[in-house]
Scaffold this active site. Structure first.
Site, short mmCIF file in Angstrom:
data_model
loop_
_atom_site.label_atom_id
_atom_site.label_comp_id
_atom_site.label_asym_id
_atom_site.label_seq_id
_atom_site.Cartn_x
_atom_site.Cartn_y
_atom_site.Cartn_z
N ASP A 274 0.59 3.06 -9.66
CA ASP A 274 -0.85 2.94 -9.76
C ASP A 274 -1.33 3.45 -11.12
O ASP A 274 -0.89 4.51 -11.60
CB ASP A 274 -1.51 3.74 -8.63
CG ASP A 274 -3.01 3.63 -8.61
OD1 ASP A 274 -3.51 2.53 -8.37
OD2 ASP A 274 -3.68 4.66 -8.84
N GLU B 251 1.11 -1.01 -12.82
CA GLU B 251 -0.27 -1.50 -12.92
C GLU B 251 -0.70 -1.11 -14.33
O GLU B 251 -1.07 0.05 -14.56
CB GLU B 251 -1.17 -0.86 -11.86
CG GLU B 251 -2.59 -1.41 -11.92
CD GLU B 251 -3.53 -0.71 -10.94
OE1 GLU B 251 -4.46 -1.36 -10.42
OE2 GLU B 251 -3.35 0.51 -10.70
#
Length: 760
Positions: free
Chosen positions: A424, A461
């Site tokens: 993330d 990401e």
């Protein structure tokens, strides 16, 4: 089920110093050097404190009387205590001792806090917390504090630390010795037992360990799926939301649990995916917003992007409130069952920030109180930097934090057998300790080169909330794949009929060579997606032009404003048959585009039945009701929507032309296009050439009118068979064996797409 009151008490209990510290001539560093009583300390000569259960002694300062002291001594076990060793960090078993070790560079005082079971059950405790003050001359090696205790129970012990240090906030310190902190290296964490139990919303979290249970039995015939990256079809899902709704049909004890996922593996196989990407499964506090009055204090964090500990599986995903030990075992059962079904397990991991928020509303549970200056990025004035959008930013490339992250990743691979990780806001991991971007981040390189992680899929990401957008340029060492945000945006724009994006759309479906044709990167390093957990679901994408987050207390500030969505003529739900048909067609167009694209496709849980989130005017990610998988809606749509999605996925698996190892060349694809420069052209057609002659023709029409096309000549002795036409109703919208007699032309409907296969 009863739980220990110290986990849920709202007041800090009294501390009482019983004995002064014992002097020592040396600093032993391991259990092997503990020989003889001369290097051990009986509990009667150890400085420790007893925390009473919610009551004070007669002395307001908390010092026990002589009579009380005598009673406390008589009630304590006769332990022998040794200096301990610095490694490994966390709790380890050394002979008959439990060794505790924790890092803190700037601490001046460390106290180990223990809560013991009375008869081997964590629900029947002796009513007090034992606090053992560590001697910096005896229990410290470098920056690591440690102690080893003989004959401590091998399980069912709760533990944490009180840590004190400098009070200079301007230099980045946030010590608070009134808080019992979770060990960053705790392998298990205990808190409330049931997800969302607001009666225990102020529950504390403590580490625990289990050396009594037998090793998990993975089975003699167990093996890892080891699926090639190019062949993956990823399904992003939330463990709890997948089965927590009553419509799952599962027993209430396993709904929303790791075991619940096992029960629904047949659905995953029917859909055709071969990898699940689990939203965060590290321990987090789902009621963190309810600790104090605020506009979001009605919300429950169901997604889990708010980590308390990087080693412990989320304990409230255990069945029947089973706690951390059961959660660990059941997580392994889930992984084993998924692997047996040929499905890999990828974890969405959050190493960019923690749950501890900011200085305005701190939630100190671990890192902040242990050594804030080391664990978090700070500016020159000792203030937290915020590149995560969540109030703090983990100091990922600090050597100590980097090793913590690597140890965590290795733990999930070796202990839980996971197959990969999606990081993330991974651009945070590309920042130095001062927050500035660095070209060759040590952590990113270490993950790529690590021997234990070498078999794992590693996915970034590639952006953060500080503007570091690295799609196509993420430091990769030819290992890292990326969530391709440009794929999402360009596909959304073209399918909804935007002008001037046909060339970009073609580039994306062909594998994004403009981004990934560098060094030894390949099409599968592009994780293609149209929908993810952030923002609109697939049905929302075709039903709303704008966000409608009015009930979440965030004033509509959450989520992106640039969703490139189109409501197909009406905002929100409608009974208009033509609009509903268009929306269905558009959802199928998006799915077909995703599954015929070069690269690795990823879809979102619930999109296979047309799940909506924004139709409830609520917040995504923080309210369980609007994120749950609704199995009754799936059943109602299985005859058409689900069927199409499943058939297309399985068709991709059966045809290698969609998952080339290398980037496409002129022998692999023919573009049927002479109108590239016309911004008003919204039609694209191409043929993918199969080496055996089974060519596949694909066309997308994003105009609002029919387009009649002359089909290319099929390979020798073959004819075109219609496999997919999103304008047709189910089951004609997808026919696996194909429908013959297509002819030389095809009239493609507005906002629709077709797929033809050359067959004998």
């Amino acid at each position: 089920m009863l739980h220990h009151p110290l986990l849920y008490a709202s007041k800090i209990a009294t501390q009482s110093t019983l004995f002064p510290p014992v002097s020592s001539a040396g600093n032993s560093a391991g259990r092997s050097s503990f020989a003889g009583n001369s290097s051990a300390r009986d509990v009667r000569s150890l400085r420790f404190m007893k925390q009473a259960s919610g009551s004070k002694s007669n002395n307001e300062l908390g010092v026990f009387s002589e009579e009380e002291t005598s009673k406390v001594i008589e009630s304590r076990p006769s332990w022998k205590v040794f200096p301990g060793q610095a490694f490994p960090l966390g709790v380890s078993e050394v002979d008959n001792c439990m060794n505790f070790a924790i890092f803190s560079q700037h601490a001046t005082a460390v106290t180990l806090c223990l809560v013991l079971p009375e008869r081997g059950s964590i629900d029947a405790l002796d009513g007090g917390m034992i606090e053992m003050v560590l001697d910096p001359d005896l229990n410290k090696t470098g920056d690591i504090w440690h102690i080893c205790i003989e004959d401590l129970p091998r399980s069912n012990v709760l533990y944490g630390y009180r840590i004190d240090g400098p009070g200079d906030r301007g230099k980045g310190h946030r010590f608070d010795s009134s808080i019992v902190l979770v060990d960053p290296y705790a392998k298990l964490v205990e808190g409330r037992r049931y997800f969302g139990d607001i009666s225990l919303k102020l529950s504390k979290f403590l580490g625990t360990y289990d050396f009594d249970s037998l090793p998990f039995d993975w089975g003699e015939n167990y093996k890892l799926p080891n699926i090639s990256e190019k062949d993956l079809v990823i399904y992003e899902m939330n463990v709890r939301a997948f089965t927590s709704d009553e419509s799952s049909g599962l027993d209430s004890n396993i709904r929303g649990s790791y075991l619940g996922v096992i029960e629904k593996i047949p659905h995953l196989l029917e859909l055709g995916i071969n990898a699940v990407e689990l939203l965060p499964v590290f321990e987090f506090d789902e009621l963190e917003f309810q600790r104090f009055p605020n506009p979001r204090d009605h919300m429950i964090n169901t997604w889990g992007y708010s980590t308390i500990n990087f080693f412990a599986p989320m304990s409230r995903y255990a069945s029947a409130g089973g706690g951390s030990v059961n959660a660990s075992r059941e997580f392994k059962q889930m992984v084993k069952a998924l692997h047996s079904a040929g499905i890999e397990v990828i974890l969405d991991v959050v190493y960019n920030h923690t749950n501890e928020a900011d200085d305005a509303f701190p939630y100190t549970t671990s890192f902040r109180g242990i050594d804030n200056k080391v664990y978090y990025m700070m500016d020159n004035n000792g203030q937290l930097l915020n590149f995560s959008g969540c109030g703090n930013t983990l100091n990922c490339n600090h050597p100590v934090v980097m090793e913590l992250i690597l140890d965590s990743l290795r733990h999930w691979v070796t202990e839980y057998h996971v197959d990969g990780f999606r990081f993330d806001l991974a651009s945070v991991l590309c920042r130095g300790i001062d927050g500035s971007p660095i070209n060759a981040p040590p952590l990113i390189r270490a993950i790529a080169k690590d021997a234990v992680l070498s078999r794992c899929k590693i996915i970034a990401e590639p952006w953060d909330c500080g503007g570091l957008y690295l799609v196509g340029s993420f430091p990769n060492w030819d290992r890292w794949a990326e969530w391709n945000g440009k794929y999402r945006d360009d596909v959304r724009k073209f399918i909804k009929g935007d002008s001037g994006v046909k060339g970009s759309f073609a580039t994306r479906v062909a594998g994004s060579s403009d981004l990934y044709r560098v060094n030894n990167r390949w099409p599968y390093h592009s994780i293609n997606f149209v929908i993810a957990h952030d923002g609109f679901t697939l049905r929302d994408l075709v039903s709303y032009n704008f966000k409608h987050n009015k009930a979440n207390g965030e004033g509509g500030k959450d989520g992106s404003n640039d969703n490139f969505s189109w409501n197909c003529g009406f905002e929100g739900e409608t009974d208009d048959a033509s609009i509903r048909a268009l929306r269905s067609r558009q959802m199928k167009n998006f799915h077909l585009a995703l599954m015929i694209s070069q690269g690795t496709p990823m879809m979102l849980m619930g999109d296979e039945y047309g799940h909506t989130r924004y139709g409830n005017n609520n917040s995504y990610g923080h309210d369980t009701a609007i994120n749950n998988f609704l199995w009754d809606q799936l059943d109602a749509r299985k005859s058409d929507h689900f069927r199409f999605f499943s058939k297309v996925i399985k068709y991709r698996h059966a045809h290698e032309v969609f998952s080339r190892e290398n980037f496409l060349n002129t022998n692999d694809i023919t573009w049927h296009e002479d109108n590239w420069e016309n911004p008003d052209s919204k039609f694209l057609a191409f043929t993918l050439h199969d080496r055996s002659g089974g060519d596949i023709y694909v066309a997308f029409n994003s105009h609002d009118y029919f387009v009649k096309v002359l089909l290319p000549t099929p390979p020798k002795k073959r004819n075109w068979f219609r496999v997919a036409d999103t304008n047709l109703k189910s089951p004609d919208d997808f026919v696996l064996d194909g429908v013959p007699s297509v002819g030389n032309t095809y009239n493609i409907a507005p906002y629709s797409s077709i797929l033809l296969e050359a067959k004998f």
